[in-house]
Design a protein around this motif. Structure first.
Motif, PDB file in Angstrom:
ATOM      1  N   LEU A  40       0.811  -1.208   0.000  1.00 54.12           N
ATOM      2  CA  LEU A  40       0.000   0.000   0.000  1.00 54.12           C
ATOM      3  C   LEU A  40       0.849   1.264   0.000  1.00 54.12           C
ATOM      4  CD1 LEU A  40      -2.881  -0.920   2.459  1.00 54.12           C
ATOM      5  CD2 LEU A  40      -2.967  -0.797  -0.033  1.00 54.12           C
ATOM      6  N   ALA A  41       2.048   1.193   0.529  1.00 54.59           N
ATOM      7  CA  ALA A  41       2.900   2.375   0.626  1.00 54.59           C
ATOM      8  C   ALA A  41       3.256   2.935  -0.751  1.00 54.59           C
ATOM      9  CB  ALA A  41       4.169   2.048   1.400  1.00 54.59           C
ATOM     10  N   GLY A  42       3.223   2.116  -1.769  1.00 53.74           N
ATOM     11  CA  GLY A  42       3.576   2.590  -3.103  1.00 53.74           C
ATOM     12  C   GLY A  42       2.410   3.200  -3.862  1.00 53.74           C
ATOM     13  N   LEU A  47      -1.396   5.985   1.310  1.00 45.94           N
ATOM     14  CA  LEU A  47      -2.538   5.894   2.208  1.00 45.94           C
ATOM     15  C   LEU A  47      -2.188   5.579   3.656  1.00 45.94           C
ATOM     16  CD1 LEU A  47      -4.981   3.931  -0.107  1.00 45.94           C
ATOM     17  CD2 LEU A  47      -4.935   6.373   0.351  1.00 45.94           C
ATOM     18  N   LEU A  48      -0.996   5.078   3.908  1.00 45.55           N
ATOM     19  CA  LEU A  48      -0.648   4.698   5.268  1.00 45.55           C
ATOM     20  C   LEU A  48       0.260   5.701   5.968  1.00 45.55           C
ATOM     21  CD1 LEU A  48      -0.157   0.881   4.788  1.00 45.55           C
ATOM     22  CD2 LEU A  48      -2.124   2.081   5.703  1.00 45.55           C
ATOM     23  N   SER A  49       0.593   6.787   5.321  1.00 41.27           N
ATOM     24  CA  SER A  49       1.430   7.785   5.998  1.00 41.27           C
ATOM     25  C   SER A  49       0.586   8.528   7.025  1.00 41.27           C
ATOM     26  CB  SER A  49       2.003   8.776   4.991  1.00 41.27           C
ATOM     27  OG  SER A  49       0.970   9.613   4.502  1.00 41.27           O
ATOM     28  N   TYR A  50       1.249   9.127   8.003  1.00 40.52           N
ATOM     29  CA  TYR A  50       0.527   9.861   9.040  1.00 40.52           C
ATOM     30  C   TYR A  50      -0.308  10.985   8.425  1.00 40.52           C
ATOM     31  CZ  TYR A  50      -0.529  12.776  13.021  1.00 40.52           C
ATOM     32  OH  TYR A  50      -1.192  13.519  13.948  1.00 40.52           O
ATOM     33  N   ALA A  51       0.270  11.707   7.475  1.00 39.31           N
ATOM     34  CA  ALA A  51      -0.454  12.816   6.843  1.00 39.31           C
ATOM     35  C   ALA A  51      -1.704  12.313   6.133  1.00 39.31           C
ATOM     36  CB  ALA A  51       0.458  13.546   5.869  1.00 39.31           C
ATOM     37  N   ALA A  52      -1.597  11.173   5.453  1.00 42.23           N
ATOM     38  CA  ALA A  52      -2.763  10.623   4.757  1.00 42.23           C
ATOM     39  C   ALA A  52      -3.802  10.114   5.743  1.00 42.23           C
ATOM     40  CB  ALA A  52      -2.327   9.508   3.818  1.00 42.23           C
ATOM     41  N   LEU A  53      -3.365   9.478   6.806  1.00 37.88           N
ATOM     42  CA  LEU A  53      -4.313   8.946   7.794  1.00 37.88           C
ATOM     43  C   LEU A  53      -5.094  10.056   8.487  1.00 37.88           C
ATOM     44  CD1 LEU A  53      -2.341   5.980   9.386  1.00 37.88           C
ATOM     45  CD2 LEU A  53      -4.320   5.872   7.867  1.00 37.88           C
ATOM     46  N   THR A  54      -4.504  11.227   8.636  1.00 36.19           N
ATOM     47  CA  THR A  54      -5.233  12.325   9.271  1.00 36.19           C
ATOM     48  C   THR A  54      -6.409  12.789   8.416  1.00 36.19           C
ATOM     49  OG1 THR A  54      -3.755  13.990   8.338  1.00 36.19           O
ATOM     50  CG2 THR A  54      -3.231  13.173  10.556  1.00 36.19           C
ATOM     51  N   LYS A  55      -6.389  12.460   7.129  1.00 33.16           N
ATOM     52  CA  LYS A  55      -7.518  12.760   6.239  1.00 33.16           C
ATOM     53  C   LYS A  55      -8.380  11.526   6.016  1.00 33.16           C
ATOM     54  CE  LYS A  55      -4.377  15.477   3.799  1.00 33.16           C
ATOM     55  NZ  LYS A  55      -3.462  15.166   2.794  1.00 33.16           N
ATOM     56  N   THR A  56      -7.742  10.374   5.916  1.00 32.14           N
ATOM     57  CA  THR A  56      -8.473   9.152   5.605  1.00 32.14           C
ATOM     58  C   THR A  56      -9.412   8.737   6.726  1.00 32.14           C
ATOM     59  OG1 THR A  56      -6.634   8.409   4.234  1.00 32.14           O
ATOM     60  CG2 THR A  56      -8.209   6.745   4.906  1.00 32.14           C
ATOM     61  N   VAL A  57      -8.942   8.753   7.957  1.00 28.25           N
ATOM     62  CA  VAL A  57      -9.778   8.307   9.071  1.00 28.25           C
ATOM     63  C   VAL A  57     -10.997   9.217   9.243  1.00 28.25           C
ATOM     64  CG1 VAL A  57      -9.844   7.916  11.566  1.00 28.25           C
ATOM     65  CG2 VAL A  57      -7.929   7.043  10.210  1.00 28.25           C
ATOM     66  N   PRO A  58     -10.835  10.544   9.323  1.00 31.98           N
ATOM     67  CA  PRO A  58     -12.035  11.388   9.412  1.00 31.98           C
ATOM     68  C   PRO A  58     -12.935  11.249   8.182  1.00 31.98           C
ATOM     69  CG  PRO A  58     -10.094  12.657   9.982  1.00 31.98           C
ATOM     70  CD  PRO A  58      -9.621  11.338   9.466  1.00 31.98           C
ATOM     71  N   GLY A  59     -12.326  11.086   7.012  1.00 35.59           N
ATOM     72  CA  GLY A  59     -13.109  10.906   5.792  1.00 35.59           C
ATOM     73  C   GLY A  59     -13.948   9.642   5.846  1.00 35.59           C
ATOM     74  N   LEU A 122     -10.036  11.664  -0.946  1.00 35.12           N
ATOM     75  CA  LEU A 122      -9.491  11.672  -2.300  1.00 35.12           C
ATOM     76  C   LEU A 122      -8.858  12.998  -2.720  1.00 35.12           C
ATOM     77  CD1 LEU A 122     -12.343   9.667  -4.036  1.00 35.12           C
ATOM     78  CD2 LEU A 122     -10.128   8.826  -3.233  1.00 35.12           C
ATOM     79  N   SER A 123      -9.501  14.105  -2.398  1.00 37.64           N
ATOM     80  CA  SER A 123      -8.948  15.403  -2.826  1.00 37.64           C
ATOM     81  C   SER A 123      -9.476  16.512  -1.926  1.00 37.64           C
ATOM     82  CB  SER A 123      -9.300  15.681  -4.287  1.00 37.64           C
ATOM     83  OG  SER A 123     -10.688  15.627  -4.471  1.00 37.64           O
ATOM     84  N   PRO A 124      -8.896  16.645  -0.751  1.00 40.15           N
ATOM     85  CA  PRO A 124      -9.370  17.644   0.202  1.00 40.15           C
ATOM     86  C   PRO A 124      -9.332  19.075  -0.326  1.00 40.15           C
ATOM     87  CG  PRO A 124      -7.574  16.342   1.136  1.00 40.15           C
ATOM     88  CD  PRO A 124      -7.784  15.871  -0.257  1.00 40.15           C
ATOM     89  N   TRP A 125      -8.438  19.346  -1.238  1.00 37.29           N
ATOM     90  CA  TRP A 125      -8.330  20.701  -1.780  1.00 37.29           C
ATOM     91  C   TRP A 125      -9.532  21.068  -2.638  1.00 37.29           C
ATOM     92  CZ3 TRP A 125      -8.025  20.990  -7.068  1.00 37.29           C
ATOM     93  CH2 TRP A 125      -7.699  19.803  -7.734  1.00 37.29           C
ATOM     94  N   LEU A 126     -10.305  20.071  -3.107  1.00 39.36           N
ATOM     95  CA  LEU A 126     -11.501  20.355  -3.900  1.00 39.36           C
ATOM     96  C   LEU A 126     -12.745  20.589  -3.039  1.00 39.36           C
ATOM     97  CD1 LEU A 126     -11.402  17.976  -6.994  1.00 39.36           C
ATOM     98  CD2 LEU A 126     -11.365  20.458  -6.971  1.00 39.36           C
ATOM     99  N   LEU A 127     -12.702  20.211  -1.762  1.00 43.20           N
ATOM    100  CA  LEU A 127     -13.875  20.351  -0.895  1.00 43.20           C
ATOM    101  C   LEU A 127     -14.431  21.771  -0.832  1.00 43.20           C
ATOM    102  CD1 LEU A 127     -13.291  17.954   2.121  1.00 43.20           C
ATOM    103  CD2 LEU A 127     -15.036  17.823   0.352  1.00 43.20           C
ATOM    104  N   PRO A 128     -13.602  22.807  -0.725  1.00 45.01           N
ATOM    105  CA  PRO A 128     -14.165  24.160  -0.682  1.00 45.01           C
ATOM    106  C   PRO A 128     -14.941  24.543  -1.943  1.00 45.01           C
ATOM    107  CG  PRO A 128     -11.881  24.187   0.042  1.00 45.01           C
ATOM    108  CD  PRO A 128     -12.159  22.809  -0.498  1.00 45.01           C
TER     109      PRO A 128
END
Length: 172
Positions: A40-42, A47-59, A122-128
């Protein structure tokens, strides 16, 4: 150096995204979780990095809340075998209990929750951009439905004044 290559000892590793052979084994001391983590790291976005998990889990939590709200909103329609189509001319009834006692529009609320959850993953920058557009179009549909319900359902004005449109947000 990759922990798991899918290649038997002494043989060349498989190219990325190649199916693993049936006789593939884990190196000594490696776990199945290690293999999954490495695979999954590739992926794009790691998806498993800390930065990604901070978005994935709440998402995932938002998306799950949306699915749950949608199922709870559909339950009375299935129970009474009524079409959930909002402007249906077929026999209908006003649901005022369960999730409909907390929100007049739980199906639309569930759509916004699912959209926010997927957008966060998937794309937090598009949410706004996407959420305001979705909100705008859903509110237009809601106003059409409210007009229809005022014309066809005598108990709707009382429900309208007692229950918020969005969960916990008074009259909008």
């Amino acid at each position: 150096m990759p922990l798991f290559t899918g290649a038997p000892a002494g043989k060349a590793a498989l190219p990325e995204n190649t199916a693993l052979p049936e006789n593939a084994s884990l190196p000594d001391g490696a776990s199945f979780a290690d293999m999954i983590t490495e695979r999954l790291a590739g992926l794009p976005g790691d998806l498993l990095s800390y930065a990604a998990l901070t978005k994935t889990v709440p998402g995932l939590l938002l998306f799950t809340a949306g699915i749950t709200a949608a199922l709870l909103a559909l339950k009375p329609f299935l129970k009474y075998r009524i079409s959930p189509h909002p402007l249906s001319r077929t026999p209908h009834r006003l649901f005022t209990d369960g999730i409909y006692s907390m929100s007049r529009n739980p199906m639309y609320l569930s759509l916004l929750l699912m959209l926010a959850g997927l957008g966060l993953i998937l794309s937090p920058w598009l949410l706004p951009v996407t959420l305001p557009y979705a909100f705008f179009f859903l509110k237009r549909q809601i106003l059409r439905e409210e007009k229809f319900l005022k014309e066809t359902c005598p108990e709707y004005p009382e429900y309208l004044s007692a229950v918020p449109r969005w969960c916990g947000i008074r009259r909008s």
